[in-house]
Design a protein around this motif. Structure first.
Motif, short mmCIF file in Angstrom:
data_model
loop_
_atom_site.label_atom_id
_atom_site.label_comp_id
_atom_site.label_asym_id
_atom_site.label_seq_id
_atom_site.Cartn_x
_atom_site.Cartn_y
_atom_site.Cartn_z
N THR A 272 0.68 13.34 0.07
CA THR A 272 0.26 14.09 -1.12
C THR A 272 -1.18 13.72 -1.48
O THR A 272 -1.51 12.54 -1.58
CB THR A 272 1.17 13.77 -2.30
OG1 THR A 272 2.52 14.14 -1.97
CG2 THR A 272 0.73 14.55 -3.53
N THR A 273 -2.00 14.74 -1.65
CA THR A 273 -3.42 14.51 -1.93
C THR A 273 -3.80 14.97 -3.33
O THR A 273 -3.14 15.81 -3.93
CB THR A 273 -4.31 15.23 -0.91
OG1 THR A 273 -4.03 16.64 -0.96
CG2 THR A 273 -4.04 14.74 0.50
N ASP A 274 -4.90 14.39 -3.81
CA ASP A 274 -5.44 14.77 -5.10
C ASP A 274 -6.95 14.60 -5.01
O ASP A 274 -7.44 13.65 -4.37
CB ASP A 274 -4.88 13.88 -6.20
CG ASP A 274 -5.24 14.40 -7.59
OD1 ASP A 274 -5.19 13.60 -8.54
OD2 ASP A 274 -5.57 15.59 -7.73
N TYR A 275 -7.68 15.52 -5.61
CA TYR A 275 -9.14 15.50 -5.54
C TYR A 275 -9.76 15.68 -6.92
O TYR A 275 -9.20 16.36 -7.79
CB TYR A 275 -9.64 16.64 -4.64
CG TYR A 275 -9.24 16.55 -3.20
CD1 TYR A 275 -8.08 17.15 -2.74
CD2 TYR A 275 -10.03 15.85 -2.29
CE1 TYR A 275 -7.70 17.07 -1.41
CE2 TYR A 275 -9.67 15.76 -0.95
CZ TYR A 275 -8.51 16.37 -0.52
OH TYR A 275 -8.14 16.28 0.80
N ALA A 276 -10.93 15.11 -7.08
CA ALA A 276 -11.73 15.41 -8.24
C ALA A 276 -12.22 16.85 -8.13
O ALA A 276 -12.48 17.34 -7.03
CB ALA A 276 -12.91 14.45 -8.34
N GLY A 277 -12.36 17.50 -9.26
CA GLY A 277 -12.78 18.88 -9.25
C GLY A 277 -14.13 19.09 -8.59
O GLY A 277 -14.38 20.13 -7.96
N SER A 278 -15.00 18.09 -8.71
CA SER A 278 -16.36 18.23 -8.19
C SER A 278 -16.42 18.21 -6.66
O SER A 278 -17.43 18.62 -6.08
CB SER A 278 -17.24 17.11 -8.75
OG SER A 278 -16.71 15.85 -8.39
N VAL A 279 -15.36 17.75 -6.01
CA VAL A 279 -15.37 17.66 -4.55
C VAL A 279 -14.32 18.55 -3.90
O VAL A 279 -14.33 18.70 -2.67
CB VAL A 279 -15.18 16.21 -4.07
CG1 VAL A 279 -16.18 15.27 -4.75
CG2 VAL A 279 -13.75 15.72 -4.29
N LYS A 280 -13.47 19.13 -4.69
CA LYS A 280 -12.38 19.95 -4.13
C LYS A 280 -12.96 21.11 -3.33
O LYS A 280 -13.88 21.79 -3.78
CB LYS A 280 -11.49 20.46 -5.27
CG LYS A 280 -10.18 21.06 -4.81
CD LYS A 280 -9.29 21.37 -6.00
CE LYS A 280 -8.86 20.12 -6.73
NZ LYS A 280 -7.90 20.40 -7.83
N GLY A 281 -12.42 21.29 -2.14
CA GLY A 281 -12.91 22.33 -1.26
C GLY A 281 -14.04 21.88 -0.35
O GLY A 281 -14.37 22.59 0.61
N ARG A 282 -14.63 20.74 -0.63
CA ARG A 282 -15.72 20.21 0.20
C ARG A 282 -15.31 18.93 0.92
O ARG A 282 -15.74 18.68 2.04
CB ARG A 282 -16.96 19.95 -0.65
CG ARG A 282 -17.51 21.17 -1.34
CD ARG A 282 -18.85 20.88 -2.01
NE ARG A 282 -18.74 19.86 -3.05
CZ ARG A 282 -19.42 18.72 -3.05
NH1 ARG A 282 -20.25 18.42 -2.05
NH2 ARG A 282 -19.27 17.85 -4.05
N PHE A 283 -14.50 18.12 0.26
CA PHE A 283 -14.07 16.84 0.82
C PHE A 283 -12.61 16.95 1.24
O PHE A 283 -11.81 17.64 0.61
CB PHE A 283 -14.20 15.71 -0.20
CG PHE A 283 -15.61 15.33 -0.56
CD1 PHE A 283 -16.71 16.09 -0.17
CD2 PHE A 283 -15.85 14.19 -1.31
CE1 PHE A 283 -18.00 15.73 -0.50
CE2 PHE A 283 -17.13 13.81 -1.66
CZ PHE A 283 -18.21 14.59 -1.26
N ILE B 5 0.83 -1.20 0.00
CA ILE B 5 0.00 0.00 0.00
C ILE B 5 0.86 1.25 0.00
O ILE B 5 1.71 1.42 0.86
CB ILE B 5 -0.92 0.03 1.24
CG1 ILE B 5 -1.89 -1.13 1.21
CG2 ILE B 5 -1.66 1.36 1.32
CD1 ILE B 5 -2.71 -1.25 2.46
N ASN B 6 0.64 2.11 -0.97
CA ASN B 6 1.21 3.45 -0.95
C ASN B 6 0.10 4.46 -1.10
O ASN B 6 0.00 5.41 -0.34
CB ASN B 6 2.23 3.62 -2.08
CG ASN B 6 2.74 5.05 -2.18
OD1 ASN B 6 2.77 5.78 -1.19
ND2 ASN B 6 3.13 5.46 -3.36
N VAL B 7 -0.76 4.19 -2.05
CA VAL B 7 -1.85 5.11 -2.35
C VAL B 7 -3.15 4.57 -1.78
O VAL B 7 -3.51 3.42 -2.02
CB VAL B 7 -2.00 5.30 -3.87
CG1 VAL B 7 -3.01 6.39 -4.16
CG2 VAL B 7 -0.65 5.63 -4.50
N MET B 8 -3.83 5.41 -1.03
CA MET B 8 -5.16 5.07 -0.52
C MET B 8 -6.14 6.10 -1.06
O MET B 8 -5.84 7.31 -1.04
CB MET B 8 -5.18 5.06 1.01
CG MET B 8 -4.14 4.14 1.63
SD MET B 8 -4.26 4.02 3.42
CE MET B 8 -5.60 2.83 3.61
#
Length: 119
Positions: free
Chosen positions: A55-66, A30-33
């Motif tokens: 390091t995090t990455d988000y879908a545009g539709s949830v960025k700022g909320r999740f 496991i590296n990425v969850m």
């Protein structure tokens, strides 16, 4: 790797919910969850991911909320979901894999947990 997800349920629009997923087994792989979701009639889509280094990455539709976070010592990943919208309604799946450049199907999936956003 075995994944056990928890959380979800029925939430009112504008409300919040928190999902958690605990990994066990061959945790050295496991590296990425991350989290994906699948709404009725739609394909599974990416929601958020976090590496062991944070390091995090988000879908545009949830960025700022999740917000995704993880506890490396407990091999657990969390997804804090705020300002929920009806379009966030979906089955949410936890995913773990070795490297970010690998597709999610190269790793392991949790059983899915339903989040319903409705008044």
């Amino acid at each position: 790797v075995q994944l056990q997800a928890s959380g979800g349920g029925l939430v009112q629009p504008g409300g919040f919910a928190k999902l958690s997923c605990a990994a066990s087994g061959s945790i050295n792989s496991i590296n990425v969850m991350g989290w994906y979701r699948q709404a009725p009639g739609n394909q599974r889509e990416f929601v958020a991911q976090i590496t062991s280094g944070g390091t995090t990455d988000y879908a545009g539709s949830v960025k700022g909320r999740f917000t995704i976070s993880r506890d490396n010592a407990k091999n657990t990943v969390h997804l804090q979901m705020n300002s929920l919208k009806p379009e966030d309604t979906a089955v949410y799946y936890c995913n773990v894999r070795k490297y970010t450049y690998l597709p999610p199907d190269s790793g392991s999936w949790g059983q899915g947990t339903l989040v319903t956003v409705s008044s």
